[in-house]
Design a protein around this motif. Structure first.
Motif, PDB file in Angstrom:
ATOM      1  N   TRP A  37      36.965  23.856 -36.969  1.00 48.40           N
ATOM      2  CA  TRP A  37      36.511  25.455 -37.390  1.00 48.40           C
ATOM      3  C   TRP A  37      35.282  25.019 -37.628  1.00 48.40           C
ATOM      4  CZ3 TRP A  37      40.641  29.309 -37.128  1.00 48.40           C
ATOM      5  CH2 TRP A  37      41.864  28.018 -37.033  1.00 48.40           C
ATOM      6  N   GLU A  41      29.824  32.893 -39.104  1.00 47.74           N
ATOM      7  CA  GLU A  41      29.849  34.265 -40.161  1.00 47.74           C
ATOM      8  C   GLU A  41      29.478  33.559 -41.359  1.00 47.74           C
ATOM      9  OE1 GLU A  41      31.784  38.316 -42.010  1.00 47.74           O
ATOM     10  OE2 GLU A  41      31.330  38.205 -39.591  1.00 47.74           O
ATOM     11  N   TYR A 120      42.495  31.650 -47.913  1.00 50.14           N
ATOM     12  CA  TYR A 120      41.780  31.712 -45.792  1.00 50.14           C
ATOM     13  C   TYR A 120      42.857  33.013 -45.751  1.00 50.14           C
ATOM     14  CZ  TYR A 120      45.742  29.006 -45.470  1.00 50.14           C
ATOM     15  OH  TYR A 120      47.148  28.579 -44.904  1.00 50.14           O
ATOM     16  N   THR A 126      40.561  33.519 -35.694  1.00 48.65           N
ATOM     17  CA  THR A 126      39.465  33.216 -36.649  1.00 48.65           C
ATOM     18  C   THR A 126      40.730  32.721 -38.028  1.00 48.65           C
ATOM     19  OG1 THR A 126      38.626  34.816 -34.923  1.00 48.65           O
ATOM     20  CG2 THR A 126      37.615  34.927 -37.976  1.00 48.65           C
ATOM     21  N   THR A 128      39.112  32.882 -42.060  1.00 48.38           N
ATOM     22  CA  THR A 128      38.391  33.444 -42.763  1.00 48.38           C
ATOM     23  C   THR A 128      38.200  33.130 -44.303  1.00 48.38           C
ATOM     24  OG1 THR A 128      38.274  35.492 -41.639  1.00 48.38           O
ATOM     25  CG2 THR A 128      37.535  35.269 -43.944  1.00 48.38           C
ATOM     26  N   ASN A 130      37.749  32.425 -47.832  1.00 51.52           N
ATOM     27  CA  ASN A 130      37.442  33.963 -49.489  1.00 51.52           C
ATOM     28  C   ASN A 130      37.915  33.760 -51.132  1.00 51.52           C
ATOM     29  OD1 ASN A 130      38.495  35.913 -47.029  1.00 51.52           O
ATOM     30  ND2 ASN A 130      40.538  35.167 -47.646  1.00 51.52           N
ATOM     31  N   PRO A 136      34.648  38.433 -48.012  1.00 49.57           N
ATOM     32  CA  PRO A 136      35.177  37.239 -47.081  1.00 49.57           C
ATOM     33  C   PRO A 136      33.096  36.405 -47.004  1.00 49.57           C
ATOM     34  CG  PRO A 136      35.621  38.600 -45.206  1.00 49.57           C
ATOM     35  CD  PRO A 136      35.108  39.326 -46.724  1.00 49.57           C
ATOM     36  N   LYS A 139      33.445  32.847 -41.719  1.00 50.54           N
ATOM     37  CA  LYS A 139      34.462  33.487 -41.132  1.00 50.54           C
ATOM     38  C   LYS A 139      34.015  31.642 -40.013  1.00 50.54           C
ATOM     39  CE  LYS A 139      34.940  38.155 -41.099  1.00 50.54           C
ATOM     40  NZ  LYS A 139      35.822  39.178 -40.070  1.00 50.54           N
TER      41      LYS A 139
END
Length: 144
Positions: A37, A41, A120, A126, A128, A130, A136, A139
């Protein structure tokens, strides 16, 4: 007779909503392990790197329950816990190399996001990370 129609209509609506909710939950219950991954962001801001070759990334190895990756120029790793059925994750403090880097701020934010995450979500390619129901933390996109 009118009550029967209303009852059947309500039953149809509830059945439809249940099916849609179940389908969405199954789509989001994606196995995120065994994949790499790449960070795109952090804290709601698109990633701005001085050198795109130093893009932070991580992967989860389910066999030994360890994560590994790179925060930019330093390697990171440690153990993790995951409950895929409820999309919970916990990264435990691990190791990190300590080389001097041009962009230590991004690296520190990346590491902080990993260690702060407790759940997550997945939407297509995508991922994310959290913390509770807050905005979030980070990302990622699936690296191919």
């Amino acid at each position: 007779m009118k009550k029967l129609h209303i009852y059947l209509l309500m039953l149809s609506v509830f059945t439809f909503l249940f099916c849609c909710t179940t389908k969405n939950a199954q789509q989001n219950n994606v196995d995120i392990t065994g994949k790499t991954w790449k960070l795109i962001e952090i804290n709601g801001q698109p990633l701005k790197l001085k050198d795109p070759k130093n893009n932070p990334y991580f992967s989860l190895n389910k066999a030994d329950m360890r994560y590994s990756g790179k925060g930019g120029c330093n390697g990171v790793g440690g153990s993790f816990e995951i409950k895929q059925d409820i999309m919970r994750i916990k990264f435990n403090q691990g190791m990190s190399t300590m080389m001097a880097c041009d962009d230590l701020e991004t690296e520190q934010l990346f590491t902080k996001a990993l260690l702060s995450a407790d759940n997550y979500s997945v939407n297509g390619n995508t991922l994310t990370l959290n913390k509770a129901r807050m905005a979030p933390l980070a990302k990622f996109i699936l690296q191919k």
